[in-house]
Scaffold this motif. Structure first.
Motif, PDB file in Angstrom:
ATOM      1  N   MET A 225      32.290  17.245  54.887  1.00 32.94           N
ATOM      2  CA  MET A 225      32.581  18.297  55.870  1.00 32.94           C
ATOM      3  C   MET A 225      31.937  18.037  57.221  1.00 32.94           C
ATOM      4  N   GLU A 228      33.254  16.588  60.888  1.00 38.08           N
ATOM      5  CA  GLU A 228      34.602  16.970  60.468  1.00 38.08           C
ATOM      6  C   GLU A 228      35.564  15.783  60.592  1.00 38.08           C
ATOM      7  N   GLN A 229      35.442  15.001  61.669  1.00 33.28           N
ATOM      8  CA  GLN A 229      36.275  13.801  61.825  1.00 33.28           C
ATOM      9  C   GLN A 229      35.484  12.601  61.306  1.00 33.28           C
ATOM     10  N   SER A 245      40.864  17.778  56.530  1.00 36.04           N
ATOM     11  CA  SER A 245      39.399  17.631  56.580  1.00 36.04           C
ATOM     12  C   SER A 245      38.692  18.352  55.426  1.00 36.04           C
ATOM     13  N   ARG A 247      36.486  20.628  55.368  1.00 39.06           N
ATOM     14  CA  ARG A 247      36.152  22.060  55.439  1.00 39.06           C
ATOM     15  C   ARG A 247      37.144  22.904  54.641  1.00 39.06           C
TER      16      ARG A 247
END
Ligand SMILES: NC(=O)c1ccc[n+]([C@@H]2O[C@H](COP(=O)([O-])OP(=O)(O)OC[C@H]3O[C@@H](n4cnc5c(N)ncnc54)[C@H](OP(=O)(O)O)[C@@H]3O)[C@@H](O)[C@H]2O)c1
Length: 264
Positions: A225, A228-229, A245, A247
């Protein structure tokens, strides 16, 4: 929650290290949204004796509700639980524990449910899909079981250590004898590639799946997480793949975690 009082129930996110965890922020927001008098904090404990001591302390704390269990404890905590859900027992991993009124500890595994719900909430279909899964730790096990329950056609698993790879495949085959499963065969056509290793947490981590295996129209999904990228998602984007992603996995399971933790 407006303020912490003597009646506030205590919850933990239990891992090591814990500096990067996002679960306490998310769960405290959910407690507030649902007007539940609880607070969650991160608890850092190393594996082995210290983990056992912390769980013993949880049993003794009458106002302790439960914990979300994260890296590296998801398999180590199994034998410290008194009761396990069938899916936790089958997978040999736990990501939530609850203190029952009698002080006993119940463990369940909601990671996989969260991951699949996250994909479905994003409009993805899992039935009859062919999946490449990198990793054979607690998250990978939970995801593999949930993917099988969701009706995927095939799962190829890869992992650094052979013993954990073999163990995951054997558990999967025992629980889902009709599911097609293979190890390390990256040449097979896959619709979805998933990173379920912890690679990607650090900037210089190698990619969990080599870029030559990322081909559109594949969907590339993460469990990591933060950031994120991740490197994998960047590589997937450059290759023209769709990305999903880490999250989504957490948001997918927050509600299930709340229901589990507050059920005692
Ligand atoms: N988004 C969410 O809601 C969510 C939920 C749960 C977990 N997660 C994330 O999922 C990740 C994995 O968690 P876990 O509980 O499965 O941990 P785990 O049980 O410790 O397993 C770690 C996995 O990563 C692999 N790995 C670690 N370092 C590696 C390296 N240097 N090179 C190659 N492989 C490596 C391990 O391979 P070996 O078997 O060879 O050691 C194993 O497959 C973590 O990043 C965690 O934060 C996210």
């Amino acid at each position: 929650m407006t303020s912490i009082t003597g009646k506030t129930k205590l919850f933990a996110t239990l891992g090591y290290p814990v500096g990067h965890v996002l679960t306490p922020q998310k769960m405290n927001a959910l407690f507030a949204e649902r007007h539940y008098d609880g607070v969650m904090v991160a608890v850092a404990a190393t594996p082995g004796q210290d983990l056992a001591r912390v769980v013993a302390a949880f049993r003794a704390m009458r106002n302790f509700g439960g914990a979300v269990v994260t890296v590296p404890h998801k398999t180590g905590i199994v034998t410290l639980c008194d009761h396990l859900s069938p899916r936790a027992a089958n997978a040999g991993a736990v990501n939530v524990i609850r203190r029952e009124a009698d002080g006993s500890i119940t463990g369940d595994l909601l990671d996989g449910v969260g991951f699949v719900t996250g994909l479905q909430n994003a409009g993805e279909t899992l039935k009859d899909r062919r999946v490449l899964l990198a990793g054979a730790g607690g998250a990978a096990l939970a995801i593999a079981f949930a993917l099988a329950e969701a009706g995927v056609a095939h799962i190829t698993v890869t992992n650094r250590s052979q013993d954990r790879l073999d163990a995951l495949i054997s558990r999967l085959k025992n629980s889902f004898p009709r599911l097609s499963v293979s190890a390390n065969d990256l040449s097979e056509g896959h619709d979805i590639a998933i990173n379920a290793t912890s690679l990607g947490l650090r900037e210089n981590d190698p990619l969990p799946i080599a870029p030559e295996h990322l081909r559109p129209p594949m969907l590339v999904a993460e469990v990591v997480m933060m950031p994120e990228q991740t490197g994998l998602l960047k590589a997937a984007g450059w290759a023209g793949c769709r990305t999903h992603s880490g999250r989504h996995m957490l948001t997918g399971q927050l509600s299930a975690i709340f229901d589990f933790l507050t059920a005692a």
